[in-house]
Scaffold this motif. Structure first.
Motif, PDB file in Angstrom:
ATOM      1  N   ASN A   1       0.851  -1.197   0.015  1.00 46.77           N
ATOM      2  CA  ASN A   1      -0.132  -0.077   0.084  1.00 46.77           C
ATOM      3  C   ASN A   1       0.785   1.240   0.136  1.00 46.77           C
ATOM      4  OD1 ASN A   1       0.821   0.254   2.693  1.00 46.77           O
ATOM      5  ND2 ASN A   1      -0.979  -0.589   3.438  1.00 46.77           N
ATOM      6  N   PRO A   2       0.235   2.409  -0.281  1.00 49.03           N
ATOM      7  CA  PRO A   2       1.057   3.705  -0.434  1.00 49.03           C
ATOM      8  C   PRO A   2       2.170   4.030   0.662  1.00 49.03           C
ATOM      9  CG  PRO A   2      -1.089   4.119  -0.903  1.00 49.03           C
ATOM     10  CD  PRO A   2      -1.126   2.799  -0.659  1.00 49.03           C
ATOM     11  N   ILE A   3       1.721   3.758   1.878  1.00 48.52           N
ATOM     12  CA  ILE A   3       2.742   4.144   3.140  1.00 48.52           C
ATOM     13  C   ILE A   3       3.734   3.039   3.269  1.00 48.52           C
ATOM     14  CG2 ILE A   3       1.556   3.037   4.950  1.00 48.52           C
ATOM     15  CD1 ILE A   3       3.012   6.550   5.011  1.00 48.52           C
ATOM     16  N   LEU A   4       3.521   1.988   2.889  1.00 48.99           N
ATOM     17  CA  LEU A   4       4.694   0.814   3.033  1.00 48.99           C
ATOM     18  C   LEU A   4       5.544   0.881   1.725  1.00 48.99           C
ATOM     19  CD1 LEU A   4       3.353  -2.474   4.749  1.00 48.99           C
ATOM     20  CD2 LEU A   4       4.408  -0.415   5.742  1.00 48.99           C
ATOM     21  N   LYS A   5       4.724   1.200   0.909  1.00 50.32           N
ATOM     22  CA  LYS A   5       5.614   1.477  -0.553  1.00 50.32           C
ATOM     23  C   LYS A   5       6.542   2.352  -0.451  1.00 50.32           C
ATOM     24  CE  LYS A   5       3.547   1.440  -4.654  1.00 50.32           C
ATOM     25  NZ  LYS A   5       4.130  -0.051  -5.484  1.00 50.32           N
ATOM     26  N   LYS A   6       6.322   3.937   0.171  1.00 40.62           N
ATOM     27  CA  LYS A   6       7.240   4.634   0.428  1.00 40.62           C
ATOM     28  C   LYS A   6       8.241   4.395   1.364  1.00 40.62           C
ATOM     29  CE  LYS A   6       7.334   9.485   1.612  1.00 40.62           C
ATOM     30  NZ  LYS A   6       6.755  10.725   1.901  1.00 40.62           N
TER      31      LYS A   6
END
Ligand code: S5P
Length: 272
Positions: free
Chosen positions: A15-20
Motif C-alpha cells: 500500500n502507499p505508506i509501506l511502498k514509500k
C-alpha cells in the motif's frame, strides 16, 4: 533459518505508506528508527537534523515535550515535517491509543496535537477490540491529506507484559488481517506472530523496540536485545532505538553503529 524477501521486492505490491517506507529504506540503506525521547523541542529538532540521513523513521512522544504554547507545538510539527522532507524519513507518533473508537478519533485529530496532520504513522493497543482500528481508520482514510499507517501493538518489550496471555496476539493479528487498508504492521518482537499462522507476513511491517548494544535493560522492566538478534533471528524489519542513541556521548556516531548493524543483519537474511 529461513530467508526473507527484500524490502524492495515487498514494496512492489505494498500500500502507499509501506511502498514509500520500503523504498526509502533501500535507498538510504537503513532499517533504523530513532526514538527521540527528549523533552526539549529544540534539542529534538537538532539531533533529528543530524541523524536524519541515517534513519528511515523518527519516533516521537509529542506529549512528553515541554511546549510553551500551542503556537510552539505548531512550529515544532512544521519543523519536523520539513526535516522529514529534507532527509527523507517517516514520522511515527508513538501515541499508543487505547480507548473506544469514538474517543480515539478525537484524540487522533483533535486536542492541541492534531496528530493525523503531521504523523505518517501512529500506533494503537488492540485491547479495546476492532472499533479502535475502524475509528482511527476512518480519520486516516477520510481526513488525512496524505497516506497514513497504523501499527498495532501485538507484543511489548517490557518484562511481565500481558501480550503472551491467552489469545491476545492471535486476536490482534486477526484485527490487522481484517483491516489491511488501515493496519500496515505491528510493534512486535519479530515476525513470528504472523508467520506462525499464515503466509501474509510480507503485507505487514514489523517494528521492534527494546534495542540497545550497551545495556541489558533499565530499572523499570525494559528488556534489550541486539540489532543482530532482532533483525537476523527474529526477522523484524525495523529496530527502534531510544536511549542507546540519545543518551550517547556522540549520538551521530552511535546512530551510524546501529544503522550499520541493523543493515548488515538484514542483508544476511535476505533473498532478492
Ligand atoms: O513494547 C514497547 C513498545 C514501545 S513503542 N516498548 C518500548 O520501549 N516502546 C517505546 O520504544 C518506548 O515508549 C520508548 O519510546 C522506546 C524505547 O526507548 P529505549 O530508550 O528503551 O530504547
Amino acid at each position: 533459518s529461513a530467508q526473507t524477501r527484500s524490502y524492495a521486492s515487498r514494496a512492489e505490491k505494498a500500500n502507499p505508506i509501506l511502498k514509500k517506507l520500503f523504498g526509502l529504506m533501500e535507498e538510504k540503506k537503513t532499517n533504523l528508527c530513532v526514538s527521540v525521547d527528549y523533552t526539549d523541542p529544540s534539542k529534538i529538532l537538532d539531533i533529528i537534523d543530524k541523524v536524519g540521513p541515517k534513519v528511515c523513521m523518527v519516533k516521537t512522544h509529542i506529549d512528553i515535550i515541554s511546549f510553551s504554547s500551542v503556537d510552539a507545538i505548531r512550529s515544532f510539527t512544521a519543523s519536523l515535517t520539513a526535516l522529514s522532507q529534507k532527509h527523507n524519513f517517516l514520522i511515527f507518533e508513538d501515541r499508543k491509543f487505547a480507548d473506544i473508537g469514538s474517543t480515539v478519533q478525537h484524540q487522533y485529530r483533535g486536542g492541541v496535537y492534531n496528530i493525523v496532520e503531521w504523523a505518517h504513522i501512529t500506533n494503537a493497543h488492540s485491547f479495546p477490540g476492532p472499533g479502535i482500528v475502524t475509528g482511527l481508520g476512518e480519520v486516516m482514510l477520510k481526513e488525512a491529506k496524505e497516506p497514513r499507517g497504523l501499527l498495532l501493538l501485538a507484543e511489548m518489550s517490557s518484562a511481565g507484559n500481558l501480550s503472551t496471555e491467552g489469545a491476545y496476539r492471535a486476536k490482534t493479528l486477526q484485527m490487522a488481517r481484517d483491516h489491511k487498508d488501515i493496519v500496515c504492521g505491528f510493534i512486535a518482537m519479530g515476525n513470528q506472530i504472523v508467520t506462525e499462522s499464515g503466509d501474509d507476513s510480507d503485507d505487514f511491517i514489523f517494528m521492534t523496540p527494546g534495542v540497545n548494544l550497551a545495556d541489558k535493560g533499565d530499572a523499570h522492566g525494559q528488556q534489550y536485545q541486539s540489532p543482530e538478534f532482532v533483525i537476523g533471528e527474529k526477522k523484524s524489519d525495523i529496530i527502534i532505538v531510544g536511549r542507546g542513541i540519545i543518551k550517547a556521548e556522540d549520538p551521530v556516531a552511535v546512530a551510524e553503529k546501529y544503522r550499520a548493524a541493523g543493515w548488515e543483519a538484514y542483508e544476511k537474511r535476505t533473498v532478492a
